[in-house]
Design an enzyme around this catalytic site. Sequence first.
Site, short mmCIF file in Angstrom:
data_model
loop_
_atom_site.label_atom_id
_atom_site.label_comp_id
_atom_site.label_asym_id
_atom_site.label_seq_id
_atom_site.Cartn_x
_atom_site.Cartn_y
_atom_site.Cartn_z
N CYS A 267 4.72 -0.41 -7.15
CA CYS A 267 6.08 -0.82 -7.02
C CYS A 267 6.43 -1.90 -6.10
O CYS A 267 7.23 -2.89 -6.58
CB CYS A 267 6.73 0.34 -6.62
N PHE A 329 -4.30 3.77 -2.63
CA PHE A 329 -3.24 2.93 -2.10
C PHE A 329 -2.41 3.59 -0.75
O PHE A 329 -1.94 2.98 -0.09
CB PHE A 329 -2.11 2.34 -2.86
#
Length: 463
Positions: A267, A329
């Site tokens: 995102c 991540f």
Amino acid sequence: MKICCIGAGYVGGPTMAMIAKQCPEISVHVVDLNQSRIDAWNSDELPVYEPGLYEVVREARGRNLTFSTNVDQAIAEADMIFIAVNTPTKHFGMGAGRAANLEFIEKCARQIAKVSEGHKIVVEKSTLPVRTAEAVKRILSSSSNGATFDVLSNPEFLAEGTAIEDLLDPDRVLIGGESQAAVKALADVYGQWVAREKILTTNLWSSELSKLTANAFLAQRVSSINAISALCEETEADIDEVSRAIGTDSRIGPKFLKASVGFGGSCFQKDILNLVYLCEHFGLREVADYWEQVVIMNDYQKRRFAERICRTMFNTVSDKKIAIWGFAFKKDTNDTRESAAIYVCRDLLRERARLVIYDPKVSKETIVSELLTALSDLSGTISETDRELVQSNVTVVNDAYDAANNAHAIAVLTEWDEFRELDYERIYDTMQKPAFVYDGRNILDRQKLTKIGFEIFAIGKSN
Ligand code: UDX
Ligand code: ADP
């Protein structure tokens, strides 16, 4: 009531599982074009790793939660259709490297227009550029079956790794739309378990823009603290002490001030670049530059980390073995999209390091595929040399000790809890000396490791 969700990914899957769990009287049908993903949702090995997700899916699946590839049937039967497909950064044509690729959204809208009859509520769940609903509405209005639609924006704010907690107890639910009846219908779904005062309603465009803005602000905090971490390394200030000191100011607050090797995830970067592209489109050059700096700082942080490894290992890592601990991540997810680990590994590979990678939840196939993509150009072409480099210099193992065995250095790239509790005496004994540790998440006990004999480098700490 029947709900359909198009897209069984990290957003669609967990969100729909939660709606199905909380609203047993609503039938929820999640569809995807990807057969193997659907098969995984129907199995005990879900395609998305998320603490607590399996229990939620198991409770609702077969009762009021279905996963299938029957896209048309699910659309036709539904009263409310969520669009939760991916909107990756475009890597071709106009706006390449910046704009969101809306191809999948548009295809969904066309499919809905084609197979719908009667009246339906269409909910944008994917993060989209502001005013996308305009395009969705126009495509839907071309429906040849006389179907009518209300379009709502209902961005998802869950963070991966804590998706179930976030869905169970969100800070807020945001619903943007013009039709009061449609907004109420969706608010009633969330109202089954979310307090009414947490359900915010806005116009469509505010809702679309709020999601981009929230992500931009969060990413900005990480880039801000990471920028200061570089200064800490030069000045003997300690970034964790600085974070604590500023975070106690109630106007700043303590969250999202953890310095790291750089933010990742599907995102933050995508949404900021999207915002930058939109601002450029509207001629807002200064605003675009302002936000772009958040991404530039993040790239710098990732690059700086790899450079620090090379510099402190006597200016060469060529043919040295470096253990890479963590590839996701962030912890508690198997998602590797835009993970800082990809770019650190890419830079180390370009220096001809030998990487031995371990992540508790990421598969070898995913790691190799991410590295090949990172070494490719925008069109996806990779040189034979780089392909061979991945083949010969990357090994993926199943254990942190294995990765560290005989290594010249360890780089911690994801903050998995298990890395805090390893036997570091044992690890030290098996490593080459000097034994270097680069803590990209500031999770290790520096004093303890230094006492054992490690040379430890952490983010925002001078040596
Ligand atoms: C984010 C938003 O938090 C969420 O609201 C939105 O719906 C989707 O995007 P996500 O990307 O899943 O969620 O994870 P997040 O917890 O925000 O972390 C993003 C990245 O920032 C990770 O790489 C994380 O390690 C990094 N980060 C986060 C830091 O480096 N320091 C911090 O203090 C916080
Ligand atoms: P996110 O993190 O936003 O959920 P993912 O990539 O994990 O993104 O999931 C998006 C899903 O949407 C993918 O599984 C993809 O196959 C699916 N998808 C994309 N386009 C369509 C479409 N037109 N019809 C059905 N599913 C689609």
